[in-house]
Design an enzyme around this catalytic site. Structure first.
Site, short mmCIF file in Angstrom:
data_model
loop_
_atom_site.label_atom_id
_atom_site.label_comp_id
_atom_site.label_asym_id
_atom_site.label_seq_id
_atom_site.Cartn_x
_atom_site.Cartn_y
_atom_site.Cartn_z
CG ASP A 4 -28.12 16.73 -38.42
OD1 ASP A 4 -29.00 17.51 -39.05
OD2 ASP A 4 -27.97 15.69 -38.46
CE1 TYR A 5 -31.81 24.08 -35.58
CE2 TYR A 5 -30.19 24.06 -37.23
CZ TYR A 5 -30.79 24.74 -36.02
OH TYR A 5 -30.27 25.71 -35.36
#
Length: 131
Positions: A4-5
């Protein structure tokens, strides 16, 4: 592997600036936008509205990229004075961010340029190891 950026720029800023508030918020798994909204709008995290969180998101990302009170006011649809107040409160809440940004500007003035650091690449590895 899935990654998850979300909020990666803020996580990098927390690391580079060493700001205790940001570092602790991420370590605790807090929603940094909700935490910022609570601080800026002087409410509890549970009282933060979706609009306040959205504004805090603009504040968080805008300020780490150098947005001015004029730009922030335009983005939030508010007055420049109110935006300046948000900026002042943000940097009072996260003084390490302001110090890091000032040091970077001083380096640019003194040397005529700034350098990126290989630390950023190792930071990505560290962040993903912690996920």
């Amino acid at each position: 592997m899935a990654a998850d950026y979300s909020q990666i720029e803020l996580r990098i800023m927390a690391h580079l600036s060493g700001d205790a508030g940001l570092v602790n918020a991420f370590a605790a798994g807090d929603d940094i936008h909700r935490a910022t909204a609570a601080e800026v709008f002087k409410v509890t995290p549970l009282e933060v509205t979706n609009d306040q969180r959205r504004s805090a998101k603009a504040i968080n990302f805008g300020l780490i990229y150098g947005m001015s009170a004029f730009g922030l006011a335009k983005q939030l649809g508010t007055t420049r004075g109110e935006a300046a107040s948000y900026i002042e409160h943000y940097f009072a809440t996260y003084p390490g961010v302001q110090n890091y940004m000032e040091r970077t500007r001083e380096q640019a003035r003194d040397a005529g340029f700034v350098e990126t650091s290989f630390k950023v690449f190792t930071l990505f590895n560290k962040i993903f190891e912690e996920l």
